[in-house]
Design an enzyme around this catalytic site. Structure first.
Site, mmCIF file in Angstrom:
data_model
loop_
_atom_site.group_PDB
_atom_site.id
_atom_site.type_symbol
_atom_site.label_atom_id
_atom_site.label_comp_id
_atom_site.label_asym_id
_atom_site.label_seq_id
_atom_site.Cartn_x
_atom_site.Cartn_y
_atom_site.Cartn_z
ATOM 1 C CG ASP A 130 -45.942 32.397 -10.684
ATOM 2 O OD1 ASP A 130 -46.885 32.258 -9.874
ATOM 3 O OD2 ASP A 130 -45.820 31.715 -11.706
ATOM 4 C CB ILE B 179 -40.898 27.791 -6.221
ATOM 5 C CG1 ILE B 179 -39.672 28.687 -6.141
ATOM 6 C CG2 ILE B 179 -40.535 26.516 -6.982
ATOM 7 C CD1 ILE B 179 -38.452 27.963 -5.585
ATOM 8 C CG HIS B 180 -46.208 27.436 -9.204
ATOM 9 N ND1 HIS B 180 -46.572 26.935 -10.428
ATOM 10 C CD2 HIS B 180 -46.018 28.761 -9.376
ATOM 11 C CE1 HIS B 180 -46.607 27.920 -11.308
ATOM 12 N NE2 HIS B 180 -46.276 29.048 -10.707
ATOM 13 N N GLY B 181 -45.350 23.976 -9.146
ATOM 14 C CA GLY B 181 -45.149 22.856 -10.059
ATOM 15 C C GLY B 181 -44.751 23.256 -11.474
#
Lengths: 166, 139
Positions: free
Chosen positions: A8, A12-14
């Site tokens: 990705d 790390i994201h929402g």
């Protein structure tokens, strides 16, 4: 067991924090990224995205591989996130028996390489020459399950099928 | 079944629904009211939301402003229906309510609201604790 090795380009994201630990049944995420490993501010912003009940480790590719020399690490259920396929390939080559599946979610949208020089698969995978080469060699191994699934609510699609569609 | 209505002044409601769907997909029965975007009477849409009211379902309504007309209007439906009304909502509380996988009690809703209230914060570099997590505590 590495329940999922996710590629990705936002790490790390929402979307990840809210849904994937629950869907995979893990409470540990390793962010494997050489740049983040050396950048304190980026580390803080990644930690911001981690929900309170999830533990996170930020490591270089090399340190991630050494981490898995620990038998305890080999049996722990967790998720790894990298931001490019070249790094994913390095992990798959060195930890082939530990990885349940590779999820190519979002790739190559923010790496500064002009879009015209890339091959696109769907709207969220943009492959530079290096990334395409890494993906091709990942797909050569029939034992590795390579899919595209942005959030658990989407169905997982085989990367091979998506490439055929073009 | 959990039924959710987001009702706001203009397009915050549809925007909030778009953001939630982007983040976690379509998981619940969610209706929206973008009030005052045109001349139509938005209160009819509140009636529609309650049209098939079933006491076995859980109803949660989000509004944008405590003192606003949308919240005032929806509050009057408390005369006839049981529902949770959360005003001044933020995206975290909307997501928490959608994702909450037990039945909603008054205590649970209040606790979720308290947790999500903390998400409204000024972000500063020194607001973080030690970020060096070691491998022992990770495992």
């Amino acid at each position: 067991m590495i329940k999922e090795l996710r590629v990705d380009d936002r790490l790390i994201h929402g979307q990840i924090a809210l849904t994937w630990p629950k869907a995979l049944g893990v409470n540990r995420i390793i962010v494997t990224n050489d740049a983040a490993n050396d950048d304190k501010t980026q580390q803080m912003s990644l930690k911001m995205a981690v929900p309170t009940n999830v533990k996170a480790l930020i490591r270089s590719v090399e340190d991630t591989l050494s981490f898995f020399e620990n038998p305890k690490a080999q049996t722990a259920d967790l998720m790894i996130i990298v931001n490019n396929i070249v790094d994913a390939k390095k992990l798959v080559d060195n930890l082939p028996t530990l990885i349940e599946r590779v999820n190519i979610a979002n790739v190559g949208r923010f790496d500064g390489i002009p879009t015209d020089d890339k091959i696109s698969i769907g709207s969220s995978i943009l492959l530079s020459v290096n990334e395409k080469r890494a993906l091709d060699s990942l797909l050569e191994d029939p034992k590795i399950d390579v899919v595209h699934q942005i959030i658990p609510d989407n169905s997982a699609r085989k990367l091979k099928d998506l490439i055929k569609k073009g | 079944m959990r039924k959710i209505l987001i009702a706001t002044h203009s397009t915050l409601a549809s925007g909030a629904l778009n953001s939630a769907t982007f983040l976690i997909g379509n998981q619940s029965d969610i209706s929206i009211i973008d009030a005052y975007v045109d001349e139509t009477d938005y209160t009819q849409k509140i009636d529609q939301f309650f049209e098939y009211y079933n006491t076995e379902d859980e109803y949660v309504i989000f509004t944008d402003l405590f003192g606003g007309s949308v919240n005032q209007k929806i509050f009057t439906y408390k005369n006839n229906f049981e529902f949770f009304l959360i005003t001044g909502f933020n995206l975290p509380i909307l997501l928490e309510i959608i994702l909450y996988n037990q039945s909603l009690t008054k205590e649970a809703v209040k606790q979720l609201v308290e947790n999500c209230r903390k998400e409204l914060q000024v972000v500063e570099v020194d607001s973080f604790e030690s970020i060096a997590e070691d491998e022992e505590s990770f495992l």
